[in-house]
Design a protein around this motif. Structure first.
Motif, PDB file in Angstrom:
ATOM      1  N   GLU A   8      71.899  79.593  39.376  1.00 47.90           N
ATOM      2  CA  GLU A   8      71.653  78.607  40.429  1.00 47.90           C
ATOM      3  C   GLU A   8      70.541  77.627  40.074  1.00 47.90           C
ATOM      4  O   GLU A   8      70.337  76.640  40.784  1.00 47.90           O
ATOM      5  CB  GLU A   8      71.343  79.293  41.764  1.00 47.90           C
ATOM      6  CG  GLU A   8      70.074  80.120  41.778  1.00 47.90           C
ATOM      7  CD  GLU A   8      70.328  81.565  41.404  1.00 47.90           C
ATOM      8  OE1 GLU A   8      69.447  82.403  41.694  1.00 47.90           O
ATOM      9  OE2 GLU A   8      71.403  81.860  40.830  1.00 47.90           O
ATOM     10  N   TRP A   9      69.803  77.879  39.012  1.00 43.26           N
ATOM     11  CA  TRP A   9      68.781  76.922  38.597  1.00 43.26           C
ATOM     12  C   TRP A   9      69.449  75.620  38.150  1.00 43.26           C
ATOM     13  O   TRP A   9      70.361  75.646  37.304  1.00 43.26           O
ATOM     14  CB  TRP A   9      67.971  77.484  37.432  1.00 43.26           C
ATOM     15  CG  TRP A   9      66.746  78.244  37.821  1.00 43.26           C
ATOM     16  CD1 TRP A   9      66.556  78.983  38.927  1.00 43.26           C
ATOM     17  CD2 TRP A   9      65.543  78.339  37.043  1.00 43.26           C
ATOM     18  NE1 TRP A   9      65.311  79.559  38.914  1.00 43.26           N
ATOM     19  CE2 TRP A   9      64.665  79.176  37.766  1.00 43.26           C
ATOM     20  CE3 TRP A   9      65.134  77.819  35.815  1.00 43.26           C
ATOM     21  CZ2 TRP A   9      63.391  79.492  37.305  1.00 43.26           C
ATOM     22  CZ3 TRP A   9      63.865  78.142  35.364  1.00 43.26           C
ATOM     23  CH2 TRP A   9      63.002  78.957  36.102  1.00 43.26           C
ATOM     24  N   PRO A  10      69.028  74.465  38.630  1.00 39.42           N
ATOM     25  CA  PRO A  10      69.566  73.199  38.114  1.00 39.42           C
ATOM     26  C   PRO A  10      69.413  73.073  36.599  1.00 39.42           C
ATOM     27  O   PRO A  10      70.291  72.516  35.926  1.00 39.42           O
ATOM     28  CB  PRO A  10      68.742  72.140  38.858  1.00 39.42           C
ATOM     29  CG  PRO A  10      68.345  72.810  40.139  1.00 39.42           C
ATOM     30  CD  PRO A  10      68.117  74.251  39.771  1.00 39.42           C
ATOM     31  N   LEU A  11      68.328  73.616  36.049  1.00 41.31           N
ATOM     32  CA  LEU A  11      68.114  73.521  34.612  1.00 41.31           C
ATOM     33  C   LEU A  11      69.212  74.230  33.823  1.00 41.31           C
ATOM     34  O   LEU A  11      69.563  73.802  32.707  1.00 41.31           O
ATOM     35  CB  LEU A  11      66.745  74.103  34.242  1.00 41.31           C
ATOM     36  CG  LEU A  11      66.345  73.982  32.763  1.00 41.31           C
ATOM     37  CD1 LEU A  11      66.219  72.518  32.351  1.00 41.31           C
ATOM     38  CD2 LEU A  11      65.047  74.734  32.479  1.00 41.31           C
ATOM     39  N   ALA A  12      69.775  75.298  34.373  1.00 40.86           N
ATOM     40  CA  ALA A  12      70.839  76.015  33.678  1.00 40.86           C
ATOM     41  C   ALA A  12      72.054  75.104  33.467  1.00 40.86           C
ATOM     42  O   ALA A  12      72.669  75.109  32.396  1.00 40.86           O
ATOM     43  CB  ALA A  12      71.241  77.257  34.471  1.00 40.86           C
ATOM     44  N   GLN A  13      72.387  74.309  34.469  1.00 40.28           N
ATOM     45  CA  GLN A  13      73.509  73.388  34.331  1.00 40.28           C
ATOM     46  C   GLN A  13      73.186  72.242  33.377  1.00 40.28           C
ATOM     47  O   GLN A  13      74.053  71.771  32.627  1.00 40.28           O
ATOM     48  CB  GLN A  13      73.896  72.836  35.719  1.00 40.28           C
ATOM     49  CG  GLN A  13      74.211  73.904  36.757  1.00 40.28           C
ATOM     50  CD  GLN A  13      75.222  74.924  36.261  1.00 40.28           C
ATOM     51  OE1 GLN A  13      76.254  74.561  35.678  1.00 40.28           O
ATOM     52  NE2 GLN A  13      74.936  76.199  36.471  1.00 40.28           N
ATOM     53  N   ILE A  14      71.923  71.823  33.381  1.00 36.87           N
ATOM     54  CA  ILE A  14      71.508  70.748  32.471  1.00 36.87           C
ATOM     55  C   ILE A  14      71.599  71.209  31.018  1.00 36.87           C
ATOM     56  O   ILE A  14      72.112  70.487  30.150  1.00 36.87           O
ATOM     57  CB  ILE A  14      70.070  70.297  32.815  1.00 36.87           C
ATOM     58  CG1 ILE A  14      70.041  69.615  34.187  1.00 36.87           C
ATOM     59  CG2 ILE A  14      69.537  69.343  31.743  1.00 36.87           C
ATOM     60  CD1 ILE A  14      68.654  69.292  34.685  1.00 36.87           C
ATOM     61  N   LEU A  15      71.110  72.431  30.738  1.00 33.89           N
ATOM     62  CA  LEU A  15      71.133  72.919  29.363  1.00 33.89           C
ATOM     63  C   LEU A  15      72.556  73.169  28.871  1.00 33.89           C
ATOM     64  O   LEU A  15      72.825  73.086  27.666  1.00 33.89           O
ATOM     65  CB  LEU A  15      70.309  74.207  29.246  1.00 33.89           C
ATOM     66  CG  LEU A  15      68.791  74.077  29.412  1.00 33.89           C
ATOM     67  CD1 LEU A  15      68.098  75.388  29.072  1.00 33.89           C
ATOM     68  CD2 LEU A  15      68.235  72.947  28.560  1.00 33.89           C
ATOM     69  N   ALA A  66      73.393  85.231  35.429  1.00 37.35           N
ATOM     70  CA  ALA A  66      72.357  84.775  34.516  1.00 37.35           C
ATOM     71  C   ALA A  66      73.012  84.182  33.277  1.00 37.35           C
ATOM     72  O   ALA A  66      74.116  84.590  32.887  1.00 37.35           O
ATOM     73  CB  ALA A  66      71.448  85.934  34.116  1.00 37.35           C
ATOM     74  N   ILE A  67      72.349  83.188  32.696  1.00 41.23           N
ATOM     75  CA  ILE A  67      72.842  82.550  31.479  1.00 41.23           C
ATOM     76  C   ILE A  67      71.761  82.645  30.407  1.00 41.23           C
ATOM     77  O   ILE A  67      70.594  82.301  30.664  1.00 41.23           O
ATOM     78  CB  ILE A  67      73.214  81.076  31.710  1.00 41.23           C
ATOM     79  CG1 ILE A  67      74.160  80.933  32.906  1.00 41.23           C
ATOM     80  CG2 ILE A  67      73.854  80.487  30.463  1.00 41.23           C
ATOM     81  CD1 ILE A  67      74.527  79.486  33.209  1.00 41.23           C
ATOM     82  N   LEU A  68      72.142  83.099  29.232  1.00 38.94           N
ATOM     83  CA  LEU A  68      71.224  83.189  28.099  1.00 38.94           C
ATOM     84  C   LEU A  68      71.539  82.052  27.129  1.00 38.94           C
ATOM     85  O   LEU A  68      72.676  81.923  26.654  1.00 38.94           O
ATOM     86  CB  LEU A  68      71.372  84.545  27.411  1.00 38.94           C
ATOM     87  CG  LEU A  68      70.513  84.768  26.162  1.00 38.94           C
ATOM     88  CD1 LEU A  68      69.027  84.673  26.496  1.00 38.94           C
ATOM     89  CD2 LEU A  68      70.832  86.129  25.527  1.00 38.94           C
ATOM     90  N   PHE A  69      70.511  81.232  26.847  1.00 40.25           N
ATOM     91  CA  PHE A  69      70.639  80.114  25.922  1.00 40.25           C
ATOM     92  C   PHE A  69      69.760  80.358  24.697  1.00 40.25           C
ATOM     93  O   PHE A  69      68.729  81.039  24.782  1.00 40.25           O
ATOM     94  CB  PHE A  69      70.159  78.798  26.565  1.00 40.25           C
ATOM     95  CG  PHE A  69      70.938  78.343  27.760  1.00 40.25           C
ATOM     96  CD1 PHE A  69      72.018  77.482  27.619  1.00 40.25           C
ATOM     97  CD2 PHE A  69      70.577  78.729  29.046  1.00 40.25           C
ATOM     98  CE1 PHE A  69      72.723  77.026  28.720  1.00 40.25           C
ATOM     99  CE2 PHE A  69      71.266  78.286  30.158  1.00 40.25           C
ATOM    100  CZ  PHE A  69      72.353  77.431  29.995  1.00 40.25           C
ATOM    101  N   VAL A  70      70.137  79.740  23.589  1.00 37.31           N
ATOM    102  CA  VAL A  70      69.286  79.711  22.406  1.00 37.31           C
ATOM    103  C   VAL A  70      69.293  78.281  21.875  1.00 37.31           C
ATOM    104  O   VAL A  70      70.321  77.593  21.888  1.00 37.31           O
ATOM    105  CB  VAL A  70      69.768  80.709  21.324  1.00 37.31           C
ATOM    106  CG1 VAL A  70      71.157  80.369  20.831  1.00 37.31           C
ATOM    107  CG2 VAL A  70      68.787  80.741  20.153  1.00 37.31           C
ATOM    108  N   HIS A  71      68.129  77.812  21.415  1.00 35.69           N
ATOM    109  CA  HIS A  71      68.043  76.477  20.831  1.00 35.69           C
ATOM    110  C   HIS A  71      68.711  76.495  19.465  1.00 35.69           C
ATOM    111  O   HIS A  71      68.553  77.440  18.692  1.00 35.69           O
ATOM    112  CB  HIS A  71      66.575  76.048  20.716  1.00 35.69           C
ATOM    113  CG  HIS A  71      66.390  74.595  20.468  1.00 35.69           C
ATOM    114  ND1 HIS A  71      66.319  74.073  19.200  1.00 35.69           N
ATOM    115  CD2 HIS A  71      66.271  73.550  21.329  1.00 35.69           C
ATOM    116  CE1 HIS A  71      66.153  72.759  19.287  1.00 35.69           C
ATOM    117  NE2 HIS A  71      66.131  72.421  20.574  1.00 35.69           N
ATOM    118  N   ILE A  72      69.461  75.459  19.159  1.00 29.17           N
ATOM    119  CA  ILE A  72      70.267  75.427  17.932  1.00 29.17           C
ATOM    120  C   ILE A  72      69.402  75.654  16.698  1.00 29.17           C
ATOM    121  O   ILE A  72      69.740  76.454  15.813  1.00 29.17           O
ATOM    122  CB  ILE A  72      71.020  74.083  17.803  1.00 29.17           C
ATOM    123  CG1 ILE A  72      72.021  73.934  18.957  1.00 29.17           C
ATOM    124  CG2 ILE A  72      71.729  73.997  16.461  1.00 29.17           C
ATOM    125  CD1 ILE A  72      73.106  74.983  18.996  1.00 29.17           C
ATOM    126  N   GLY A  73      68.263  74.998  16.607  1.00 26.61           N
ATOM    127  CA  GLY A  73      67.383  75.167  15.453  1.00 26.61           C
ATOM    128  C   GLY A  73      66.875  76.583  15.316  1.00 26.61           C
ATOM    129  O   GLY A  73      66.799  77.135  14.215  1.00 26.61           O
TER     130      GLY A  73
END
Length: 468
Positions: free
Chosen positions: A433-440, A455-462
């Motif tokens: 529900e965080w707006p940032l989750a949809q942005i990322l 929950a969503i788990l992200f990792v930066h490409i680099g």
């Protein structure tokens, strides 16, 4: 149980291991090593010991014992004040329901129990002066190291002095009481400086409670919404408290009226004070309404419902003396029982992405992680000292600047990219529900590792290429 319990346990373990109370941050990379007040350190040590002995079950049982004792004490205190048993039971049920929002395994349970207990001691002393009231001085020293709610007790003592003075000016023989309770206030205030931080603790807590940004960021510091069942019960106590205040002022009971008005105002400003209002108000409301009820019932016919119920309440009052036995019996039974009760062995998966965190523990610990303050608490519990967090439940420590940045990230505000770069986040674990989750999700520099719809788990490409 909520996330804060996690860092309280780890703080207690640190104190036991190093034989000192920390004065600098242990858990974050955002403010690593900066000055920190572990102002509930004694509760932290207690939680650490309980966790060693019996895991989370021991902490849950301890919290349950405090809550059961609180409810029992409140009922007994109300009966002692002369309340009709039926009104005493009703007021206690409303107070317990109105306080249930804070029925969590956290240090504030100490204040929830100690505040009505201390005011009961004072009320006993106001009727017949005894030396027992001076035990409140060492109790204040203990309380100060358990939870910051000791300041509410000191405020009630100050109102006791002021109320006694007003009553004396109204012609009641109260000047000796003014001197006695002024001495008690001074002694208890002095005892509160017996803590690892001295007077700096008081300044820190007061600055924290006065911060506007805290009210914007932390929900329990905001005004009540009166939407949940517990808050509706609190609302009933508020209305009844206004009625009781009128009765008290008519009988020149200024001190009790000041206690009600002070705590009512505090709870309407910040809902976290609602349980304290309920704990103090319930006995006063029940006893004042009981006096009015008796007057009306005595003037009624003996066959009337009002008279019969009033008599029933009076007749069963002696039986309430045994209520203090049962919580101890129940708790003892629970200690001995494991199955079929399902005792917690980890934090609740309904509130924390427990499975995802443990499945990807290596990734979460491999770089700077952005997550919620509550989930940060759980990560401290699970992986300290191997892992540090951006923020956790210690909102008083992180302050306005970092708190505002956290809020902007949560909301996906205009400067979210600047804040992400400033802190060099490499991994993100966000609620859906965080707006940032949809942005990322739309940002090509971030990749979704797992999405379980909560929950969503992200990792930066680099960073992903470095990990691989």
């Amino acid at each position: 149980m909520d996330g804060d319990t996690g860092w309280h346990i780890r703080t207690g373990e640190y104190i036991l291991a190093h034989h000192t109370v920390p004065v600098a941050d242990l858990f974050s990379f955002s403010k690593a090593g900066q000055p920190w007040f572990a102002w509930e350190w004694l509760t932290d040590v207690l939680y650490a010991v309980l966790f060693r002995v019996g895991g989370l079950k021991a902490i849950v049982l301890f919290a349950g014992a405090l809550i059961a004792t609180f409810a029992t004490l409140l009922l007994r205190y109300t009966i002692w004040r002369g309340a009709n048993a039926l009104l005493a039971a009703l007021a206690t049920l409303l107070a317990v329901g109105g306080s249930s929002m804070h029925f969590l395994a956290r240090p504030h349970l100490a204040t929830l129990l100690l505040l009505p207990a201390s005011l009961w001691v004072i009320e006993v002393d106001r009727r017949n002066k005894t030396g027992w009231v001076w035990l409140l001085v060492p109790l204040t020293a203990l309380w100060t190291n358990l939870h910051g709610g000791f300041l509410v007790f000191l405020a009630c003592l100050l109102l006791l002095v002021a109320g006694s003075a007003v009553e004396a000016l109204l012609g009641r023989p109260r000047w000796p009481a003014v001197r006695r309770y002024a001495m008690l206030f001074v002694a208890c205030s002095a005892a509160s400086f017996v803590n690892p931080y001295g007077a700096a603790l008081h300044v820190h807590i007061l600055d924290y409670l006065r911060s506007d940004w805290i009210r914007n960021l932390v929900q329990e510091f905001q005004a009540p919404t009166f939407r949940s069942e517990g808050q509706l019960q609190f609302e009933l106590l508020l209305v009844a408290g206004l009625v009781a205040t009128g009765f008290l002022l008519r009988r020149q009971r200024v001190t009790e009226a000041l206690w009600l008005l002070f705590l009512a105002h505090s709870s309407l400003t910040s809902v976290r004070h609602a349980p304290l209002y309920a704990a103090v108000a319930a006995p006063l409301i029940a006893s004042e309404l009981s006096a009015w009820w008796k007057t009306v019932a005595d003037a009624s016919k003996k066959s009337s419902i009002l008279y019969i119920l009033q008599r029933v309440g009076e007749d069963i009052r002696p039986g309430f003396r045994w209520t203090s036995v049962w919580p101890a019996v129940v708790i003892l039974g629970l200690v001995m029982v494991d199955a079929p009760l399902k005792w917690p062995r980890d934090f609740p998966s309904e509130a924390f992405p427990v499975t995802m965190i443990h499945e990807h523990s290596d990734l979460l610990q491999s770089g700077r992680l952005l997550t919620t303050d509550q989930w940060g608490d759980y990560l401290i519990f699970s992986y300290y000292p191997r892992m540090k967090v951006f923020v956790d439940g210690r909102s008083d420590f992180y302050g306005e600047s970092l708190g505002t940045q956290y809020l902007h990230l949560l909301q996906g505000s205009y400067d979210w990219q600047t804040i992400l770069k400033r802190h060099a986040f490499e991994v993100a674990l966000l609620p859906v529900e965080w707006p940032l989750a949809q942005i990322l999700k739309l940002d090509p520099s971030w990749q979704v590792v797992q999405d379980d719809k909560r929950a969503i788990l992200f990792v930066h490409i680099g960073h992903q290429s470095q990990v691989n």
